[in-house]
Motif scaffolding. Sequence first.
Motif, short mmCIF file in Angstrom:
data_model
loop_
_atom_site.label_atom_id
_atom_site.label_comp_id
_atom_site.label_asym_id
_atom_site.label_seq_id
_atom_site.Cartn_x
_atom_site.Cartn_y
_atom_site.Cartn_z
N TYR A 1 0.53 -0.92 -0.03
CA TYR A 1 -0.17 0.09 -0.20
C TYR A 1 0.48 0.91 0.09
O TYR A 1 0.45 1.82 -0.70
CB TYR A 1 -0.71 0.00 1.42
CG TYR A 1 -1.73 1.31 0.93
CD1 TYR A 1 -2.74 1.73 0.23
CD2 TYR A 1 -1.74 1.81 2.09
CE1 TYR A 1 -3.48 2.66 0.09
CE2 TYR A 1 -2.82 3.19 2.51
CZ TYR A 1 -3.10 3.59 1.84
OH TYR A 1 -4.25 4.69 1.64
N VAL A 2 1.75 0.96 1.04
CA VAL A 2 2.60 2.24 0.91
C VAL A 2 3.34 2.32 -0.24
O VAL A 2 3.52 3.48 -1.04
CB VAL A 2 4.05 2.34 2.06
CG1 VAL A 2 5.11 3.07 2.31
CG2 VAL A 2 3.47 2.15 3.09
N PHE A 3 3.76 1.40 -0.62
CA PHE A 3 4.64 1.46 -2.22
C PHE A 3 3.53 1.99 -3.64
O PHE A 3 4.23 3.42 -4.19
CB PHE A 3 4.50 0.77 -2.49
CG PHE A 3 6.01 0.15 -4.09
CD1 PHE A 3 6.57 0.77 -4.48
CD2 PHE A 3 4.44 -0.71 -5.18
CE1 PHE A 3 7.57 0.26 -5.85
CE2 PHE A 3 5.13 -0.47 -6.35
CZ PHE A 3 6.47 0.24 -7.09
N LYS A 4 1.93 1.59 -3.65
CA LYS A 4 1.19 2.87 -4.15
C LYS A 4 1.42 3.35 -4.06
O LYS A 4 0.77 4.24 -4.86
CB LYS A 4 -0.13 1.42 -4.02
CG LYS A 4 -1.08 1.60 -5.48
CD LYS A 4 -0.08 1.09 -6.87
CE LYS A 4 -0.92 1.82 -8.03
NZ LYS A 4 -0.11 0.96 -9.45
N VAL A 5 1.04 4.26 -2.82
CA VAL A 5 0.73 5.23 -2.68
C VAL A 5 2.08 6.99 -3.17
O VAL A 5 1.86 7.17 -3.87
CB VAL A 5 0.81 5.44 -1.24
CG1 VAL A 5 0.63 7.54 -0.52
CG2 VAL A 5 -1.11 4.62 -0.86
N GLN A 6 3.15 5.78 -2.80
CA GLN A 6 4.63 6.67 -3.53
C GLN A 6 4.08 6.98 -5.20
O GLN A 6 4.82 7.98 -5.37
CB GLN A 6 5.72 5.83 -3.01
CG GLN A 6 5.67 5.59 -1.34
CD GLN A 6 6.64 6.75 -0.16
OE1 GLN A 6 6.69 7.84 -1.30
NE2 GLN A 6 7.42 6.76 0.48
N GLU A 7 3.96 5.62 -5.13
CA GLU A 7 4.17 5.43 -6.82
C GLU A 7 3.57 6.53 -7.86
O GLU A 7 3.25 7.23 -8.54
CB GLU A 7 3.42 4.13 -7.28
CG GLU A 7 3.19 3.86 -8.76
CD GLU A 7 3.21 2.89 -9.78
OE1 GLU A 7 3.76 1.99 -10.04
OE2 GLU A 7 2.49 1.73 -8.40
N VAL A 8 1.52 6.78 -6.91
CA VAL A 8 0.68 7.57 -7.86
C VAL A 8 1.03 8.75 -6.85
O VAL A 8 0.94 9.58 -8.38
CB VAL A 8 -0.41 7.21 -6.99
CG1 VAL A 8 -1.72 8.04 -7.73
CG2 VAL A 8 -1.03 5.94 -7.04
N GLN A 9 1.67 9.08 -5.78
CA GLN A 9 2.23 10.72 -5.74
C GLN A 9 3.26 11.23 -7.20
O GLN A 9 3.37 12.30 -7.12
CB GLN A 9 2.76 10.54 -3.90
CG GLN A 9 1.54 10.68 -3.47
CD GLN A 9 0.70 11.50 -3.27
OE1 GLN A 9 -0.11 12.49 -4.14
NE2 GLN A 9 0.28 11.57 -2.43
N GLU A 10 4.07 9.83 -7.64
CA GLU A 10 5.35 10.88 -8.14
C GLU A 10 4.56 9.94 -9.56
O GLU A 10 5.08 11.26 -10.51
CB GLU A 10 6.25 9.71 -8.14
CG GLU A 10 7.19 8.69 -6.38
CD GLU A 10 7.38 10.55 -6.25
OE1 GLU A 10 8.20 11.56 -7.53
OE2 GLU A 10 7.38 11.53 -5.44
N ARG A 11 3.45 9.25 -9.96
CA ARG A 11 3.02 9.81 -11.35
C ARG A 11 2.64 10.68 -12.15
O ARG A 11 2.44 11.30 -13.17
CB ARG A 11 2.37 7.29 -11.70
CG ARG A 11 2.97 6.90 -11.74
CD ARG A 11 2.13 6.21 -12.15
NE ARG A 11 2.88 4.47 -12.57
CZ ARG A 11 3.25 3.98 -13.54
NH1 ARG A 11 2.60 4.73 -14.57
NH2 ARG A 11 3.77 3.19 -13.97
N LYS A 12 1.36 11.26 -10.31
CA LYS A 12 0.81 12.14 -10.81
C LYS A 12 1.53 13.67 -11.71
O LYS A 12 1.16 14.88 -12.07
CB LYS A 12 -0.02 12.79 -9.97
CG LYS A 12 1.03 13.60 -8.58
CD LYS A 12 -0.26 13.59 -7.46
CE LYS A 12 0.44 14.65 -6.22
NZ LYS A 12 -0.12 14.76 -5.29
#
Length: 723
Positions: A181-192
């Motif tokens: 979950y933490v990885f996904k949150v970090q990924e979305v924050q970076e992808r945006k």
Amino acid sequence: MGLPALEFSDCCLDSPQFRDTLKSHEAELDKTNKFIKELIKDGKTLISALKNLSSAKRKFADSLNEFKFQCIGDAETDDEMCIAKSLQEFATVLRNLEDERIRMIENASEVLITPLEKFRKEQIGAAKDAKKKYDKETEKYCGILEKHLNLSSKKKEAHLHEADNQVDLVRQHFYEVSLEYVFKVQEVQERKMFEFVEPLLAFLQGLFTFYHHGYELAKDFSDFKTQLTISIQNTRNRFEGTRSEVESLMKKMKENPHEHKTISPYTMEGYLYIQEKRHFGTSWVKHYCTYQRESKRITMVPFDQKSGGKGGEDESVILKSCTRRKTDSIEKRFCFDVEAVDRPGVITMQALSEEDRRLWMEAMDGQEPVYNSNKDIQSEGTAQLDSIGFSIIRKCIHAVETRGINEQGLYRIVGVNSRVQKLLSVLMDPKTASETEVDICAEWEIKTITSALKTYLRMLPGPLMMYQFQRSFIKAAKLENQESRVSEIHALVHRLPEKNRQMLQLLMNHLANVANNHKQNLMTVANLGVVFGPTLLRPQEETVAAIMDIKFQNIVIEILIENHEKIFNTVPDALLTNTQPSLSWKKSNDSKPPSCSERPLTLFHTAQATEKQEQRNSLINSSLESVVSSNTNSILNSNSPLQPSVNSSDPELEVMKPTRPSSLTPLRKAKALYACKAEHDSELSFTAGTVFDNVHPSQEPGWLEGTLDGKTGLIPENYVEFL
């Protein structure tokens, strides 16, 4: 401050600080999700609005393209043609712009809406799913942990060991879910940072491409815009001059409408009320009537101006007699009776006034029709194309070129009238006029001198370029291409009497010098055309149609100035290849004689004592033209080179010596070269080869008077040769 980083090591501890940090990231994702959702909605609204805007602009462009300007007159100037096609040019630019807009709109969904929806669904949606899974595992782990901690220590060791293993498995799974979950949150924050912004950049790039296309269209349109701006300004300037002329004519018509009647092919025309017998009695019906003296034909058209339509069929009868009705014989006023050859009974007509009835009665009794020719205000002056006249013009030109060639508004700014008249009186004084070496003294302002020059030209018995050639010059200016215009005007100038042509050459050479200094005096060729067009080429009849042709008068003067060396120093091609007089303004190469409809209308009025000088001048001018025409034909027929046949101290004031007896010789015979059909009662109809008796100059310039079968009338001078 930005968001704090989510450390994977904190997932195992699952501390309150970790949970707060995770919540801040989740809040940011929710905020981003709502923003993208609104942005997609606004983007779709924008695209829809752009489509509506494009549709509205296309409709606007179609409206522009469909509208066609209708100018007054039978031809258009180059400026008017430029303005007329401007709407189609505008429509083309708008359509090209909207084509590019449609391409941008079609790409907008693909480059903006679709990527944003994909990011929201695949990335933010995946993060939400991961959160649900994380929350579920958190609840499961916490529940099992609490249950495990509540186990009694008295339980069997094997049971406790099994419980410990189960808790370890759940803890391990929770830890893995937390890390994911933490990885996904970090990924979305970076992808945006790129997947959200990149579509916006692509959309803006499409906008920039659209605007750049508009910029390129504007560059391509720049030349036409410049030309259109000049044409609009020229047309506005002509309008100002034309408007004042029309307004002046309107005021003259208000003050004395009878002095400015339009020349008509009919002897008399106008409204009359005609008595008609009905079953219930008699009625008076309004008709527009015309009468032609030669054929004695009366035409009656029932017409009511209030309804704006005809009230029946036209009727035409041949006049037998016309009798005035006595006042006591009928209740109506201004009545007269008409008897017709081809209709039984008497036709009773009512005129609009006593004067109107008198005019109808005079016309039907066979008296001369009452027409009013358009006399020049100063036609009875003493200005002539003689040695004094040439001396005056030369002195004025010399003063302008030596003292005021660079003065701004030269010939456009007028002098004080009293000063102008005083200068003219000095110049026209025979005592001072003979002193050719004496210049105009410096006390006279340049604007006074230029006004004196223009006034003297207007004081001539007729315009310098002559009434009978006015329509031909106008037709030449209306030709489609510049080369044809120059060629036709070249030929027409060489048909002018010698003195007229010499004076015109003197003036055009001077105006060319003025135009060459236009950067200082601001008087371009176009400006000089506006000033001198109405002076040198004014019409014989003052009408609205004639005023509308002022713009073509100006064009003639512009051509004369720009091509003065060719026009005045070379023989026109038409004169070298064809000695037969013809109107070559048509595209046809046929060498046809001018038709009667192309000749100027002849006007007559009773000559009064005050007109003797004007008649003498017209007689001399017509004679000069016939002499020049004869000499030109003689030279061309003998294939001899052109030689100046002048023998005088002032060669510019002498006409070419005739090679046949002068047309001033009275009562001579002449033979028709071409056929001609009369258009007026005063003219003779004849065929080629007809022989006329008693031919002598007429009072009308360009016409002779002769006798055919006992009838005396007018003959076009260029249509005959003397025997």
